[in-house]
Design an enzyme around this catalytic site. Structure first.
Site, PDB file in Angstrom:
ATOM      1  N   SER A   1     -24.154 -14.405  33.472  1.00  0.00           N
ATOM      2  CA  SER A   1     -25.452 -13.785  33.705  1.00  0.00           C
ATOM      3  C   SER A   1     -26.324 -14.150  32.522  1.00  0.00           C
ATOM      4  CB  SER A   1     -25.305 -12.258  33.803  1.00  0.00           C
ATOM      5  OG  SER A   1     -26.555 -11.617  33.650  1.00  0.00           O
TER       6      SER A   1
ATOM      7  N   THR B   1     -44.019  -3.515 -18.214  1.00  0.00           N
ATOM      8  CA  THR B   1     -43.802  -2.533 -17.158  1.00  0.00           C
ATOM      9  C   THR B   1     -45.143  -1.893 -16.834  1.00  0.00           C
ATOM     10  OG1 THR B   1     -43.303  -0.763 -18.747  1.00  0.00           O
ATOM     11  CG2 THR B   1     -41.441  -2.049 -17.903  1.00  0.00           C
TER      12      THR B   1
ATOM     13  N   SER C   1     -60.895 -26.215  -5.876  1.00  0.00           N
ATOM     14  CA  SER C   1     -62.204 -25.710  -5.457  1.00  0.00           C
ATOM     15  C   SER C   1     -63.113 -26.844  -5.034  1.00  0.00           C
ATOM     16  CB  SER C   1     -62.858 -24.925  -6.603  1.00  0.00           C
ATOM     17  OG  SER C   1     -64.171 -24.541  -6.266  1.00  0.00           O
TER      18      SER C   1
END
Length: 466
Positions: A145, A192, A324
């Site tokens: 199936s 951090t 750019s």
């Protein structure tokens, strides 16, 4: 000028008759699906691993049905020969369907049945469409199936594709480790919450990224192993209806033999295995984790290379193209940016896959096609991104060592290193004064008699030790 007449053949289904070119290998069911599902630019033929897996399954099924006495030797041999042709790359252009389709993948299974049946007929010396001799459903799909063939094919294909991804990730991990070794003595300040923290080496930073990636790889490997638990033989809902006794066991044995994957196994509960698509959301989650780690590394590299003046400027990413159309000389971190976007797409696929997995009802989830499309795309773009990231970015990174050394020596963050010896209060005073005056914490500590120059050097070296 004489027009060339295209020969046609006619095939019928429960809806009616369809005319199609006589030379195509697909049939009426494929034509219906192609007409119904015109949803995306992604076609089944773009994923050879899926087509190969379908062919291998049809090969295994035919051999198993032959062994249990359900399929004539001549027909089985023709199916196996045709399946082998497809498995090695032939006729992939005949898999014309959109990856997004209703019917739980039935259209793709029908497509495979028809292509293999018509190729098998050629091996028998017969014409395409002569289904009395070799039928797509009665013979190629015997004992099967879509509900056990399609997910089995997805799992086999995904297993192979994740192997390629793991190879690409290994290359990226090795590139990170090579840089960790190259920069193992390059001192810098760790951060951090975007603020100066304590000293470390640039090599430690690269080594940590490699470890993060390795952990994500480990999760992917675990899920990859689980992909080889299959529901083939369960047929429609896992009860094995219409499959002959002994077929399931023989089919699984043939899959092991054909693929060389000895750890292929039959799911212990085929009803559960047919209804449950959790493995696909597990795999998607593992892929998302890989993508997010790669994106985190890309984010860090973009930040550390920012500027180069007016930014962190601690490292230089290799220049790959002009950045750019208006600002001369500008170069952008385009490789890292592309990695970010791949991660976003993988996360998007994960959201769609999660919704599809949740939406399954009762004994079948009909939304496996969208899961397949998302997983195949995620694996493909992650594999490409990992290779691109390693080759076009990581291996070419250079460090601005003196800039980082100056930041370390002038950083109030060194007060943390001195704190265990001079005490938290005195260390805080050093940090505050250094921030206000711009003086170096190292100089202030020596000037105030808190530490000797030798102690300062010793404490910094101890802080960098791993």
């Amino acid at each position: 000028m004489t027009e060339v007449q295209t020969q046609i053949r006619t095939e019928s289904d429960l809806i009616g008759a369809v005319e199609l070119p006589a030379d195509v290998y697909y049939g009426v069911n494929t034509v219906r699906a192609a007409e119904n599902f015109q949803l995306s630019s992604t076609r089944v033929e773009q994923f050879p691993e899926l087509i190969e897996a379908l062919a291998i399954i049809k090969h295994a099924a035919a051999a198993a049905n032959r062994d249990v006495g359900a399929l004539d030797e001549t027909i089985a041999s023709a199916i196996i020969a045709a399946a082998k042709d497809v498995a090695v790359g032939q006729l992939h252009d005949q898999f014309i369907l959109d990856m997004i389709q209703g019917g739980a993948g039935t259209s793709t299974n029908m497509n495979a049945n028809e292509v293999i049946a018509n190729r098998g007929l050629e091996h028998m010396g017969l014409a395409k469409g002569d289904y009395d001799a070799l039928h797509p459903l009665n013979h190629v799909n015997m004992g099967q199936s879509t509900n056990d063939v399609y997910p089995t094919a997805l799992k086999l294909a995904l297993h192979k594709m994740t192997g390629t991804l793991l190879e690409s990730l290994e290359g990226l991990k090795n590139a990170l480790r090579a840089k960790a070794k190259e920069f193992h003595t390059t001192v810098k300040m760790g951060r951090t919450q975007m603020q100066i923290a304590v000293p470390m080496t640039l090599g430690q930073e690269f080594a940590a990224w490699a470890v993060m990636l390795e952990r994500a790889e480990t999760g992917l490997k675990r899920v990859r192993f689980d992909l080889l638990e299959l529901n083939l033989g369960g047929t429609a809902i896992g009860t094995g209806i219409n499959a002959n006794p002994g077929y399931r066991e023989r089919a699984i044995e043939y899959l092991r033999e054909i693929t060389g994957l000895t750890n292929i196994s039959s799911a212990p509960d085929l009803i559960a295995a047919t209804a449950d698509t959790q493995i696909f959301v597990d795999l998607s989650g593992a892929l998302k984790r890989v993508g997010l780690i790669m994106s985190k590394i890309a984010n860090d590299l973009r930040l550390l290379s920012s500027g180069p003046s007016g930014g962190f400027g601690e490292i230089n990413l290799p220049a790959r193209q002009a950045g750019s159309s208006i600002m001369p000389g500008k170069v952008n971190p385009v490789i890292a940016e592309a990695v970010n976007q791949v991660a976003y797409q993988v996360a998007g696929h994960d959201a769609a896959i999660s919704m599809a997995v949740e939406a399954g009802q009762l004994e079948l989830n009909p939304f496996e096609p969208i899961m397949a499309r998302g997983l195949f795309d995620s694996i493909g773009i992650l594999s490409n991104a990992a290779t691109m990231f390693a080759d076009k970015c990581i291996v070419g990174i250079t460090a601005n060592e003196q800039l980082m050394r100056d930041v370390v020596e002038g950083s109030a963050g060194l007060a943390t290193v001195f704190s265990p010896v001079v005490g938290y209060k005195a260390a805080t005073a050093l940090a505050v004064e250094a921030t206000k005056t711009g003086a170096k914490v190292t100089d202030l500590a020596v000037e105030k008699g808190l530490l000797t120059s030798a102690q300062v050097e010793e404490l910094i070296n101890e802080a960098l030790a791993v």
